[in-house]
Each structure stands twice: as structure tokens, then as C-alpha cells.
Design an enzyme around this catalytic site. Structure first.
Site, mmCIF file in Angstrom:
data_model
loop_
_atom_site.group_PDB
_atom_site.id
_atom_site.type_symbol
_atom_site.label_atom_id
_atom_site.label_comp_id
_atom_site.label_asym_id
_atom_site.label_seq_id
_atom_site.Cartn_x
_atom_site.Cartn_y
_atom_site.Cartn_z
ATOM 1 N N GLY A 54 0.846 -1.185 0.000
ATOM 2 C CA GLY A 54 0.000 0.000 0.000
ATOM 3 C C GLY A 54 0.887 1.242 0.000
ATOM 4 C CB ALA A 55 0.677 4.359 -2.016
ATOM 5 N NE ARG A 90 5.237 -3.670 -4.562
ATOM 6 C CZ ARG A 90 3.927 -3.704 -4.316
ATOM 7 N NH1 ARG A 90 3.478 -3.498 -3.105
ATOM 8 N NH2 ARG A 90 3.057 -3.939 -5.288
ATOM 9 C CD GLN A 189 -3.421 -6.738 -3.155
ATOM 10 O OE1 GLN A 189 -4.193 -7.367 -3.885
ATOM 11 N NE2 GLN A 189 -2.237 -6.348 -3.563
ATOM 12 C CG ASP A 230 -0.419 2.204 -5.807
ATOM 13 O OD1 ASP A 230 0.130 1.742 -4.808
ATOM 14 O OD2 ASP A 230 -1.540 1.841 -6.187
ATOM 15 C CE LYS A 241 -2.525 -4.026 -6.355
ATOM 16 N NZ LYS A 241 -1.176 -4.583 -6.656
HETATM 17 O O1 MRU Z 1 0.409 -3.913 -4.607
HETATM 18 P P1 MRU Z 1 -0.126 -3.227 -3.403
HETATM 19 O O2 MRU Z 1 -0.958 -4.068 -2.502
HETATM 20 O O3 MRU Z 1 0.932 -2.439 -2.685
HETATM 21 O O4 MRU Z 1 -1.157 -2.245 -4.057
HETATM 22 C C1 MRU Z 1 -1.158 -0.959 -3.897
HETATM 23 C C2 MRU Z 1 -2.431 -0.597 -3.311
HETATM 24 O O5 MRU Z 1 -2.592 -0.758 -2.124
HETATM 25 C C3 MRU Z 1 -3.509 -0.134 -4.133
HETATM 26 O O6 MRU Z 1 -3.235 0.094 -5.444
HETATM 27 C C4 MRU Z 1 -4.268 0.947 -3.438
HETATM 28 O O7 MRU Z 1 -5.504 1.052 -4.021
HETATM 29 C C5 MRU Z 1 -3.595 2.277 -3.474
HETATM 30 S S1 MRU Z 1 -2.314 2.429 -2.372
HETATM 31 C C6 MRU Z 1 -3.111 2.913 -0.982
#
Ligand code: MRU
Length: 346
Positions: A54-55, A90, A189, A230, A241
């Protein structure tokens, strides 16, 4: 936010031990575990293998990892190497790069300043997400039905969350929001994390298959969509996502408002448009296998696909600004076209 009525942040720093602690998101929702990392390399690995994801949570964790590296470094060359190591975990969420840069620059002056900057980034993340809740709450009427994708709740940040923060604020204000939780293949998720945190906080919800959003929208059963982000580029395009783009297209087709909730640390004014964003490709194992407890509670990994086939697994997609009704930010509601004026003001 609450777990079994106890308040937790998603990730935190233990200054006396130069150690990072976090909730292990790989084990949720089946087991609640707090894990600790003593070195920046271990903390970075936790980002890479999605123990934390998550960002905002990635950003805070990267900031803490950078501080760990600075505290332990014998010379600045080691700090430079550590930054590259952390930033290679990442590529898509801009919060990671925002945090490493800020802590790196603070650490040039003094080790202690790196630590306080990392802590400040985490605290600001929590406060900004709380504000997102306050600004988003008025959009939600008393029995609003909201569709969300992935997990942009408190587990994706240090606290409160982005997309889910307005829902929590509405609930605290006595409203009764209902949430359609996209399962969010391949890692789930939504089904695993968003559903877990909504349950813990008594928010009414149902998990739906990723491909059923059009069904509910076409029946007039979805009042709004709120997702996280993100990375938001200067022109208002959004990386989020995988699967977000199709929800945005559907929302436009059915005349449903599509909101993207994010703190300003997710806005990347140095990237012109979504076409310039590097999209992370992850292992196809995430698509081809599933993990969970069997009837006896023993964790099992099972194959979900034809034995000889390989998969493709982009982790994010880009939603063009034209599909977005507004951003819900810590500075208030912002239309995509108005975003650039904030860059000029900063
Ligand atoms: O790959 P992840 O689980 O790190 O995914 C990112 C996210 O959590 C989502 O894209 C989310 O909607 C935005 S980040 C809060």
C-alpha cells in the site's frame, strides 16, 4: 485503527533499537502477527515481499529503512548504496521515492535528523489520511453504497487509509455506509485486507468477484466508487491496483461518480502523464496459486490454473484523468483539471 478493539498503526519505528515493526500483511486475515526488522535490508525485503504494502505504508516503511541505514552506516557511500537498494524494491508507488529522498537529505546534516524526518513522514501520513476522511465524509449520504478496489484502507497507510478513510469518518458520524469490496485478484487485497479491516471496524460490506461490478452498477446498486492511488501524475492520471481502470470506465458508462482518494505525497508533479509510469510486473505465481487455511486451519498453497500454463501479472494499471470525478485529498476535493494549480502554488 482497531484490531480486537486495540489501536494499531500499520508500521512504526522503535528508536531505542533502531528497529522497524509492522503488521505482517501476508498472514492477514488468518493470523495477526507483528514482525520486527533490525536492518534496512530486512525492512526493504519486507516491502519487496509485501509483508507491508500500500502506497503510504510503503512510503513510511521506506523512510524508516532509510533512517535505519543512516544510523548504522560507517560512511556516506553506504547510505547511497542503501538508498538504491530500498528504491529497487517496488517501482510504482511514488511515496517510496518521496520518503527515501526526504530522509536521505535530512541525514546529510545529522543522523538524528534522518530519524526524526522518517517519523515525521509516518505521522504526516496518518494525519493526512485522517483529513481525507473529513473531506470525503460529506460525499457519503446516510445509506450510501460504495464500491472500492484493492486495499486503500488503514493497512495501506500508517493509519486511517485513503479510500476507506471517508467511509470510517461517515461511520463515526452515525451514517451507515455499505461497501462492495472487489476481491482484487490476483493477491486478493480486497477479499483479505479490506474485508478484514471493515469487519474489525464494524462497517457493513460484502466481498464481490472482480467481474461483478458491472452487474451491480447496471442495477443501480452502486452510488459511488472510491479507490486509492499509487501515483498521480501532473495531468491527473492515476496508477492504481490492476483492475482500477475497468471500474473507472464502468462508472462513467453508468453515470456513477468515481473518486480517487490520496494524500498529496502520492502526487508526482515531475511525471507528466500516466504513460510515463513504470508498472511493476510481479511473479505469475500470484495468479496461478492461492494460499489459505484448510478446514483444519493448516495453511495450504493450491494451484488454480492449468498445470502447463504460464500467466501475466502486471500489478497496476493507469486510469486517465477524464474518468475521475475528483481527488479526495488532505487539502480537500480537487478536480483533475485543477491539480496543476497546486503545483504552481507549492
Ligand atoms: O500492490 P499493493 O498491494 O501495494 O497495491 C497498492 C495498493 O494498495 C492499491 O493500489 C491501493 O488502491 C492504493 S495504495 C493505498
Amino acid at each position: 485503527m482497531l484490531i480486537e478493539n486495540q489501536h494499531y498503526r500499520t508500521v512504526w519505528y522503535e528508536k531505542d533499537k533502531n528497529r522497524v515493526a509492522m503488521i505482517n500483511q501476508v498472514k492477514l486475515p488468518f493470523e495477526f502477527e507483528v514482525v520486527h526488522f533490525d536492518t534496512y535490508k530486512d525492512t526493504a525485503e519486507a516491502i519487496r515481499n509485501m509483508t507491508v504494502r500500500g502506497a503510504g505504508a510503503i512510503g513510511a516503511t521506506a523512510g524508516f529503512a532509510m533512517a535505519q541505514a543512516i544510523v548504522d552506516a560507517a560512511n556516506w557511500e553506504q547510505v547511497v548504496q542503501a538508498r538504491a537498494y530500498i528504491e529497487a524494491t517496488r517501482p510504482t508507488a511514488v511515496n517510496l521515492f518521496y520518503a527515501t529522498a526526504k530522509v536521505f537529505n535530512a541525514g546529510k546534516e545529522q543522523k538524528d535528523l534522518a530519524v526524526s524526518m522518517a517519523q515525521q513522514i509516518a505521522d504526516e501520513d496518518a494525519e493526512n489520511c485522517r483529513l481525507i476522511g473529513e473531506f470525503g465524509n460529506p460525499l457519503i449520504h446516510s445509506s450510501c453504497r460504495i464500491l472500492t478496489h484493492c486495499n486503500a484502507g488503514w493497512l495501506a497507510f500508517v493509519d486511517f487509509g485513503s479510500a476507506i478513510s471517508p467511509i470510517y469518518a461517515a461511520q463515526r458520524a452515525g451514517k451507515q455506509p455499505f461497501v462492495y469490496v472487489d476481491e482484487t485478484r490476483p493477491r486478493g487485497q480486497g477479499a483479505r485486507l479490506t474485508a478484514y479491516e471493515l469487519s474489525q471496524n464494524n462497517v457493513e460490506h460484502r466481498i464481490i468477484a472482480d467481474n461483478s461490478a458491472a452487474f451491480y452498477m447496471s442495477k443501480g446498486k452502486v452510488d459511488m466508487v472510491i479507490t486509492g492511488a499509487d501515483r498521480i501524475t501532473a495531468n491527473g492520471d492515476v496508477a492504481n491496483k490492476i483492475g482500477t481502470l475497468e471500474k473507472a470506465i464502468l462508472a462513467k458508462e453508468f453515470g456513477i461518480p468515481f473518486y480517487v482518494a490520496a494524500p498529496f505525497s502520492t502526487v508526482d508533479f515531475s511525471t507528466a502523464s500516466g504513460q510515463d509510469i513504470i508498472i511493476e510486473e510481479r511473479s505469475d505465481d500470484e495468479l496461478l496459486y492461492h494460499e489459505g487455511p484448510d478446514a483444519q486451519g493448516v495453511m495450504r498453497r493450491i494451484r488454480m490454473a492449468a498445470p502447463d500454463s504460464k500467466g501475466l501479472n502486471p500489478a497496476f494499471d493507469v486510469t486517465p484523468a477524464r474518468y475521475i470525478t475528483a481527488f479526495i485529498t488532505n487539502k480537500g476535493l480537487i478536480r483533475p483539471d485543477d491539480l496543476k494549480s497546486y503545483n504552481e502554488r507549492e
